[in-house]
Design a protein around this motif. Structure first.
Motif, PDB file in Angstrom:
ATOM      1  N   ILE A  46       0.604  -1.474  -0.240  1.00  0.00           N
ATOM      2  CA  ILE A  46       0.076   0.088  -0.561  1.00  0.00           C
ATOM      3  C   ILE A  46       0.726   1.321  -0.349  1.00  0.00           C
ATOM      4  O   ILE A  46       0.645   1.707  -0.335  1.00  0.00           O
ATOM      5  CB  ILE A  46      -1.200  -0.231   1.450  1.00  0.00           C
ATOM      6  CG1 ILE A  46      -1.960  -1.159   0.745  1.00  0.00           C
ATOM      7  CG2 ILE A  46      -1.441   1.311   1.370  1.00  0.00           C
ATOM      8  CD1 ILE A  46      -2.826  -1.667   2.669  1.00  0.00           C
ATOM      9  N   GLY A  47       1.971   1.768   0.966  1.00  0.00           N
ATOM     10  CA  GLY A  47       2.448   2.263   0.677  1.00  0.00           C
ATOM     11  C   GLY A  47       3.627   2.845  -0.352  1.00  0.00           C
ATOM     12  O   GLY A  47       3.650   4.151  -0.545  1.00  0.00           O
ATOM     13  N   ILE A  48       4.057   1.632  -0.801  1.00  0.00           N
ATOM     14  CA  ILE A  48       4.553   1.741  -1.849  1.00  0.00           C
ATOM     15  C   ILE A  48       3.639   2.423  -3.390  1.00  0.00           C
ATOM     16  O   ILE A  48       4.545   2.928  -4.651  1.00  0.00           O
ATOM     17  CB  ILE A  48       5.615   0.565  -1.901  1.00  0.00           C
ATOM     18  CG1 ILE A  48       7.045   0.569  -0.897  1.00  0.00           C
ATOM     19  CG2 ILE A  48       6.013   0.922  -4.181  1.00  0.00           C
ATOM     20  CD1 ILE A  48       7.805   1.768  -0.351  1.00  0.00           C
ATOM     21  N   GLY A  49       2.827   1.436  -3.391  1.00  0.00           N
ATOM     22  CA  GLY A  49       2.197   1.512  -4.823  1.00  0.00           C
ATOM     23  C   GLY A  49       1.152   3.231  -5.000  1.00  0.00           C
ATOM     24  O   GLY A  49       1.211   3.581  -5.374  1.00  0.00           O
ATOM     25  N   PHE A  50       1.085   3.657  -3.128  1.00  0.00           N
ATOM     26  CA  PHE A  50       0.490   5.226  -3.155  1.00  0.00           C
ATOM     27  C   PHE A  50       1.172   5.911  -3.419  1.00  0.00           C
ATOM     28  O   PHE A  50       1.215   6.885  -4.472  1.00  0.00           O
ATOM     29  CB  PHE A  50      -0.539   5.210  -1.607  1.00  0.00           C
ATOM     30  CG  PHE A  50      -1.101   6.733  -1.535  1.00  0.00           C
ATOM     31  CD1 PHE A  50      -2.151   6.694  -2.724  1.00  0.00           C
ATOM     32  CD2 PHE A  50      -0.650   7.622  -0.845  1.00  0.00           C
ATOM     33  CE1 PHE A  50      -2.977   8.106  -2.871  1.00  0.00           C
ATOM     34  CE2 PHE A  50      -1.118   8.776  -0.877  1.00  0.00           C
ATOM     35  CZ  PHE A  50      -2.061   8.928  -1.451  1.00  0.00           C
ATOM     36  N   LEU A  51       2.513   5.065  -2.762  1.00  0.00           N
ATOM     37  CA  LEU A  51       3.499   6.533  -3.185  1.00  0.00           C
ATOM     38  C   LEU A  51       3.735   6.524  -5.128  1.00  0.00           C
ATOM     39  O   LEU A  51       4.071   7.831  -5.550  1.00  0.00           O
ATOM     40  CB  LEU A  51       4.689   6.194  -2.741  1.00  0.00           C
ATOM     41  CG  LEU A  51       6.310   7.173  -2.670  1.00  0.00           C
ATOM     42  CD1 LEU A  51       5.812   8.707  -2.266  1.00  0.00           C
ATOM     43  CD2 LEU A  51       7.397   6.606  -2.440  1.00  0.00           C
ATOM     44  N   VAL A  52       4.023   5.650  -5.895  1.00  0.00           N
ATOM     45  CA  VAL A  52       4.304   5.943  -7.182  1.00  0.00           C
ATOM     46  C   VAL A  52       2.825   5.893  -7.250  1.00  0.00           C
ATOM     47  O   VAL A  52       3.515   6.683  -8.691  1.00  0.00           O
ATOM     48  CB  VAL A  52       4.385   4.606  -7.756  1.00  0.00           C
ATOM     49  CG1 VAL A  52       3.996   4.172  -9.164  1.00  0.00           C
ATOM     50  CG2 VAL A  52       5.969   3.605  -7.390  1.00  0.00           C
ATOM     51  N   LEU A  53       1.733   5.967  -7.387  1.00  0.00           N
ATOM     52  CA  LEU A  53       0.399   6.869  -7.823  1.00  0.00           C
ATOM     53  C   LEU A  53       0.747   8.530  -7.895  1.00  0.00           C
ATOM     54  O   LEU A  53       0.260   9.276  -8.524  1.00  0.00           O
ATOM     55  CB  LEU A  53      -0.501   6.335  -7.066  1.00  0.00           C
ATOM     56  CG  LEU A  53      -2.147   6.937  -7.412  1.00  0.00           C
ATOM     57  CD1 LEU A  53      -2.193   6.374  -8.462  1.00  0.00           C
ATOM     58  CD2 LEU A  53      -3.229   6.090  -6.495  1.00  0.00           C
ATOM     59  N   LEU A  54       1.065   9.198  -6.231  1.00  0.00           N
ATOM     60  CA  LEU A  54       1.149  10.094  -5.765  1.00  0.00           C
ATOM     61  C   LEU A  54       2.380  10.587  -6.318  1.00  0.00           C
ATOM     62  O   LEU A  54       2.008  11.585  -7.253  1.00  0.00           O
ATOM     63  CB  LEU A  54       1.723  10.446  -4.484  1.00  0.00           C
ATOM     64  CG  LEU A  54       0.748  10.688  -3.645  1.00  0.00           C
ATOM     65  CD1 LEU A  54       1.403  10.753  -1.725  1.00  0.00           C
ATOM     66  CD2 LEU A  54      -0.367  12.182  -2.962  1.00  0.00           C
ATOM     67  N   LEU A  55       3.218  10.624  -7.428  1.00  0.00           N
ATOM     68  CA  LEU A  55       4.421  10.863  -7.764  1.00  0.00           C
ATOM     69  C   LEU A  55       3.811  10.721  -9.207  1.00  0.00           C
ATOM     70  O   LEU A  55       3.667  11.913 -10.030  1.00  0.00           O
ATOM     71  CB  LEU A  55       5.307   9.880  -7.947  1.00  0.00           C
ATOM     72  CG  LEU A  55       6.542  10.404  -7.096  1.00  0.00           C
ATOM     73  CD1 LEU A  55       7.678   9.105  -6.622  1.00  0.00           C
ATOM     74  CD2 LEU A  55       7.058  11.953  -6.666  1.00  0.00           C
ATOM     75  N   ALA A  56       3.516   9.691  -9.678  1.00  0.00           N
ATOM     76  CA  ALA A  56       2.483   9.988 -11.471  1.00  0.00           C
ATOM     77  C   ALA A  56       1.602  10.821 -11.039  1.00  0.00           C
ATOM     78  O   ALA A  56       1.264  11.778 -12.384  1.00  0.00           O
ATOM     79  CB  ALA A  56       2.446   8.842 -11.133  1.00  0.00           C
ATOM     80  N   VAL A  57       0.748  11.436 -10.390  1.00  0.00           N
ATOM     81  CA  VAL A  57      -0.312  12.661 -10.887  1.00  0.00           C
ATOM     82  C   VAL A  57       0.388  13.192 -10.583  1.00  0.00           C
ATOM     83  O   VAL A  57       0.316  14.594 -11.110  1.00  0.00           O
ATOM     84  CB  VAL A  57      -1.301  11.909  -9.537  1.00  0.00           C
ATOM     85  CG1 VAL A  57      -2.119  13.370  -9.245  1.00  0.00           C
ATOM     86  CG2 VAL A  57      -2.051  10.544  -9.763  1.00  0.00           C
ATOM     87  N   GLY A  58       0.860  13.552  -9.522  1.00  0.00           N
ATOM     88  CA  GLY A  58       1.613  14.552  -9.336  1.00  0.00           C
ATOM     89  C   GLY A  58       3.159  15.531 -10.579  1.00  0.00           C
ATOM     90  O   GLY A  58       2.984  16.324 -10.629  1.00  0.00           O
ATOM     91  N   PHE A  59       3.507  13.996 -11.397  1.00  0.00           N
ATOM     92  CA  PHE A  59       4.111  14.899 -12.762  1.00  0.00           C
ATOM     93  C   PHE A  59       3.257  14.565 -13.949  1.00  0.00           C
ATOM     94  O   PHE A  59       4.130  14.423 -14.819  1.00  0.00           O
ATOM     95  CB  PHE A  59       5.693  13.483 -12.481  1.00  0.00           C
ATOM     96  CG  PHE A  59       6.365  13.990 -11.668  1.00  0.00           C
ATOM     97  CD1 PHE A  59       6.408  15.366 -11.371  1.00  0.00           C
ATOM     98  CD2 PHE A  59       6.942  13.222 -10.223  1.00  0.00           C
ATOM     99  CE1 PHE A  59       7.260  16.027 -10.229  1.00  0.00           C
ATOM    100  CE2 PHE A  59       7.357  13.433  -9.383  1.00  0.00           C
ATOM    101  CZ  PHE A  59       8.176  14.833  -9.250  1.00  0.00           C
ATOM    102  N   GLY A  60       1.818  14.446 -13.549  1.00  0.00           N
ATOM    103  CA  GLY A  60       1.425  14.990 -14.837  1.00  0.00           C
ATOM    104  C   GLY A  60       0.423  14.026 -15.015  1.00  0.00           C
ATOM    105  O   GLY A  60      -0.647  13.970 -16.118  1.00  0.00           O
ATOM    106  N   LEU A  61      -0.371  12.455 -14.383  1.00  0.00           N
ATOM    107  CA  LEU A  61      -1.171  11.599 -15.234  1.00  0.00           C
ATOM    108  C   LEU A  61      -2.513  12.494 -14.532  1.00  0.00           C
ATOM    109  O   LEU A  61      -3.418  12.198 -15.210  1.00  0.00           O
ATOM    110  CB  LEU A  61      -1.191  10.928 -13.923  1.00  0.00           C
ATOM    111  CG  LEU A  61      -2.031   9.423 -14.147  1.00  0.00           C
ATOM    112  CD1 LEU A  61      -1.799   8.851 -16.065  1.00  0.00           C
ATOM    113  CD2 LEU A  61      -1.362   7.737 -13.692  1.00  0.00           C
ATOM    114  N   GLY A  62      -2.151  12.682 -13.380  1.00  0.00           N
ATOM    115  CA  GLY A  62      -3.981  13.715 -13.083  1.00  0.00           C
ATOM    116  C   GLY A  62      -4.053  14.391 -14.463  1.00  0.00           C
ATOM    117  O   GLY A  62      -5.701  14.642 -14.466  1.00  0.00           O
TER     118      GLY A  62
END
Length: 198
Positions: A46-62
């Motif tokens: 959960i911790g690593i998966g959410f961290l990767v999701l956060l970075l992806a959203v922050g760097f453009g996926l959002g």
């Protein structure tokens, strides 16, 4: 980011990480059914998966999801279907998973990490955090700070749910109590879809 803004971010990260949602209901059920130690890969996933999701959203996926609403809808549907499948599995579980039990197994690290990508609460948390706390003057640094804040509070928050489940193992060693607990957890997990469906 000012110290006050970072403190507000930490509070937001803590509140959203520790409140009920798909991850925490699954961790509570896993703590009951498998114990704390066997739930550690699930917590770390959960911790690593959410961290990767956060970075992806922050760097453009959002921004991509905002530009292509059909992609966002497809992700919500896939997440909803998978969440219902997990709710069914939890609700149908009928025995505490002992070390010698081969059939029932806790969620693996990779499965828990991948689940963050279809977890409706995780997406809301990530998109809201990036929209509210990102500094347009320093976007790269603020995305990293937001991700760091969630990384700091995530593991203690999810550990609380797994620990509470582990504490209930003795009480729920009775098969009838365990059956109704798992059914309740399955129903609560399925109910976390309600905000997404409104």
């Amino acid at each position: 980011m000012s110290p006050d803004a970072f403190l507000a971010l930490l509070v937001y990260a803590f509140v959203t990480s520790i409140t009920p949602g798909p991850n925490n209901f699954m961790l509570l059920a896993s703590g009951v059914n498998f114990g704390f130690v066997r739930t550690i890969p699930h917590m770390l996933g959960i911790g690593i998966g959410f961290l990767v999701l956060l970075l992806a959203v922050g760097f453009g996926l959002g921004a991509v999801l905002t530009a292509f609403p059909a992609l966002h809808t497809g992700l919500k549907i896939a997440g909803g279907v998978y969440l219902l499948y997990l709710a069914w599995k939890i609700a149908m579980s009928r025995s505490l998973g002992g070390k010698g039990e081969a059939k029932a197994q806790p969620m693996r690290f990779i499965d828990a990490a991948a689940f963050q990508w279809v977890n409706p609460k995780a997406w809301v948390m990530a998109i809201t955090a990036m929209a509210v706390y990102t500094n347009p003057d320093r976007p790269f640094l603020s995305v990293l700070l937001i991700s760091f804040a969630f990384a700091v509070v995530n593991l203690p928050s999810v550990s609380t749910w797994a620990g509470f489940g582990t504490a209930l193992r003795g009480f729920l060693s009775d098969p009838v109590r365990l059956k109704w607990f798992n059914i309740a957890m399955g129903v609560l997990l399925a109910a976390t879809l309600w905000p997404m469906l409104r």
